[in-house]
Design a protein around this motif. Structure first.
Motif, short mmCIF file in Angstrom:
data_model
loop_
_atom_site.label_atom_id
_atom_site.label_comp_id
_atom_site.label_asym_id
_atom_site.label_seq_id
_atom_site.Cartn_x
_atom_site.Cartn_y
_atom_site.Cartn_z
N ALA B 36 42.60 42.78 23.88
CA ALA B 36 42.35 42.63 25.32
C ALA B 36 41.04 43.30 25.71
O ALA B 36 40.26 42.77 26.50
CB ALA B 36 43.51 43.25 26.12
N ILE B 39 37.98 41.21 24.35
CA ILE B 39 37.73 40.03 25.20
C ILE B 39 37.11 40.47 26.53
O ILE B 39 36.16 39.85 27.02
CB ILE B 39 39.04 39.25 25.45
N SER B 40 37.64 41.53 27.10
CA SER B 40 37.12 42.01 28.39
C SER B 40 35.68 42.46 28.28
O SER B 40 34.88 42.23 29.18
CB SER B 40 37.96 43.18 28.90
N ILE B 43 33.25 39.41 27.86
CA ILE B 43 33.02 38.72 29.13
C ILE B 43 32.45 39.68 30.17
O ILE B 43 31.49 39.36 30.89
CB ILE B 43 34.33 38.10 29.68
N GLY B 44 33.05 40.86 30.26
CA GLY B 44 32.76 41.75 31.39
C GLY B 44 31.41 42.43 31.37
O GLY B 44 30.77 42.56 32.42
N THR B 108 44.17 41.69 29.39
CA THR B 108 42.78 41.25 29.61
C THR B 108 42.52 41.12 31.11
O THR B 108 41.47 41.54 31.61
CB THR B 108 42.50 39.92 28.90
N ILE B 109 43.51 40.55 31.82
CA ILE B 109 43.34 40.39 33.27
C ILE B 109 43.25 41.75 33.95
O ILE B 109 42.53 41.92 34.94
CB ILE B 109 44.51 39.58 33.85
N LEU B 112 39.59 43.35 32.58
CA LEU B 112 38.32 42.66 32.88
C LEU B 112 37.64 43.14 34.17
O LEU B 112 36.44 43.43 34.16
CB LEU B 112 38.55 41.14 32.90
N PRO B 113 38.37 43.25 35.29
CA PRO B 113 37.70 43.75 36.50
C PRO B 113 37.17 45.17 36.33
O PRO B 113 36.12 45.53 36.88
CB PRO B 113 38.78 43.70 37.58
N VAL B 115 36.08 46.62 33.46
CA VAL B 115 34.86 46.60 32.65
C VAL B 115 33.70 46.01 33.46
O VAL B 115 32.60 46.56 33.49
CB VAL B 115 35.07 45.78 31.36
N THR B 116 33.96 44.90 34.13
CA THR B 116 32.90 44.22 34.89
C THR B 116 32.43 45.07 36.05
O THR B 116 31.22 45.27 36.23
CB THR B 116 33.41 42.87 35.42
N ALA B 163 38.76 51.29 30.84
CA ALA B 163 39.58 50.08 30.71
C ALA B 163 40.62 50.27 29.60
O ALA B 163 41.79 49.91 29.78
CB ALA B 163 38.70 48.87 30.42
#
Lengths: 238, 229
Positions: B36, B39-40, B43-44, B108-109, B112-113, B115-116, B163
């Motif tokens: 997770a 992946i984060s 993308i993040g 991941t959901i 993700l926020p 990390v981003t 995260a």
């Protein structure tokens, strides 16, 4: 001629901050630009470094006319600026000085060591760059600019906040580099004495316009424009 | 107090004897949260950097969405993923519910926020003059973005560690979508819940100690990286 500017205009928030009909910069010269704050000197340097696109007009650099802000990378990489406030990365002095070479994929072959010797910072090579004094950091910034052997070195008040020792050292490096490598230098400074010491030609900018441009001695001893006379005498000029 | 001491003792015993079930639970916890997190990060970090460097349309709304996402209750995320993956949900045919895959999706959901959003904050905190200076030295757009990421690395690493800490220790989402099935979807946090309910306090404390140790190791790693910087 390394630069030719034609009808160059730039605006910020609808206000014209630069309005130069024509300016030619000779290859290998040190050109100083003086004038009060807000005269457009730094704006001109940013345009010459292709960091911004002018609102109107064109800049011809090394025979290539740039009108739409699309500057080939190999051309852009022949120009660099040393700013008033040195911005160094979170890395050693050596890493900072060699940054421009790494950007170009060039493996340093003693050039970084040599340039650090030149600016008197060889002994600090492995130290964190941000641990140095202001004057030392500015010398790192200068080393970083010179090591890539730019065709044009733009200097935006590089010694504004420095002590006399660092001012003298940096001026000597600029003068020496210009003599040795023929680097064209355009220096923006509030210090008219510095302009007189360093520059082959000096220009006065007021309100975004280039009021007068002449050989330095003539600029200071027999200017043609009364505003230049007033400025050189230290009077406020608007 | 005796329970706590017994818990520490039990933790040491389980680790020293290489208890198979314990290590299976630890391995699954790290696998689920690890995937997770990866992946984060993939993308993040680029997304947070892009949002920090470029004025994209709707950046304000995206930022608000991100900050809201950072505060999403894990159990709500678990509920959402459960509904999506259930037989009557749009992704039911995948058959991921009550498997580690569902747990990875849920975490991941959650991650993700974080990390981003924290990457965005770290990038925005970088001196804007650095970008101008780097561009002036001849950097391409990608080189300029990389210079900013490097400069913001402490903040980016903190985002990743935060995260990881958030997802390794959450229980609501993995309980809902994983089901806490022994040998299949049982992780540290769901094991703690189970053992506490069953009165197995020593084991629950042991698992808690191990979970804390993982979080501690992650923070030590962050401190070391910050120190190197």
């Amino acid at each position: 001629m390394i630069y030719q500017l034609d009808s160059l205009r730039h605006t910020y928030a609808g206000r014209t901050v630069l309005d130069i009909d024509r300016l030619e910069v000779r290859a290998g010269e040190i050109l100083a630009l003086v004038g009060p704050s807000g005269a457009g000197k730094s704006t001109l340097l940013r345009l010459l470094n292709f960091l911004e696109t002018p609102a109107a007009g064109s800049i011809t650099f090394k025979g290539q006319r740039i009108t739409n802000g699309q500057v080939p990378l190999d051309l852009r990489r022949q120009i660099t600026t040393v700013f008033q406030r040195p911005v160094l990365q979170r890395a050693s002095v050596e890493a900072n000085a060699g940054y421009g070479l790494r950007l170009r994929g060039i493996k340093p072959d003693g050039q970084v060591g040599s340039i650090l010797e030149r600016v008197g910072l060889a002994e600090f090579a492995q130290q964190p760059a941000r641990s140095l004094s202001g004057g030392e950091m500015q010398r790192v910034a200068l080393a970083r600019a010179l090591v890539i052997r730019p065709a044009v070195l733009l200097l935006d008040e590089p010694t504004a906040n420095l002590d006399p020792y660092n001012v003298g050292l940096i001026e000597e490096i600029i003068r020496g580099h210009n003599a040795e490598h023929g680097t064209t230098a355009i220096l923006v400074t509030h210090n008219i004495f510095q302009a007189r010491r360093l520059a082959h030609r000096t220009g006065l900018m007021l309100g975004g316009k280039l009021v007068e441009l002449a050989d330095t001695e003539q600029f200071f001893t027999a200017p043609s424009d009364p505003r230049t006379s007033a400025f050189v005498r230290g009077e406020m000029v608007y | 107090m005796n329970d706590i001491l017994a818990g520490f003792g039990e933790a040491l015993r389980l680790i020293a004897t290489g208890d198979a079930e314990l290590f299976e639970i630890i391995a699954l916890s790290l696998r689920v949260s690890g995937f997770a997190l990866i992946i984060s990060v993939i993308i993040g970090v680029p997304l947070g950097t892009l949002l920090g460097l470029v004025r994209v349309p709707g950046r304000g709304a995206i930022t608000v969405g991100l900050y809201t996402g950072m505060g999403l209750p894990p159990v709500v995320v678990g509920l959402f993923v459960y509904l999506m993956l259930s037989r009557s949900g749009p992704f039911g045919p995948l058959g991921w519910l009550f498997t580690p895959k569902a747990m990875i999706v849920a975490q991941t959901i959650i991650a993700l926020p974080l990390v981003t959003g924290l990457t965005l904050t770290a990038v925005q905190a970088v001196d804007p003059a650095l970008r101008v200076q780097v561009r002036s030295l001849g950097a391409t757009a990608l080189q300029e973005a990389w210079a900013v990421i490097i400069e913001a690395r402490i903040g980016v690493v903190a985002a990743i560690v935060a995260a990881f800490g958030g997802i390794i220790s959450e229980v609501g989402a993995v309980m809902l979508v994983g089901g806490n099935i022994a040998g299949k979807t049982r992780v540290l946090t769901t094991s703690i819940v189970l053992n506490t309910r069953q009165g197995e306090f020593a084991l629950a404390i042991a698992l808690g100690v191990i979970l804390l140790a993982l979080a501690f190791i992650a923070n030590i790693a962050l401190l070391k990286l910050q120190g190197k910087s």
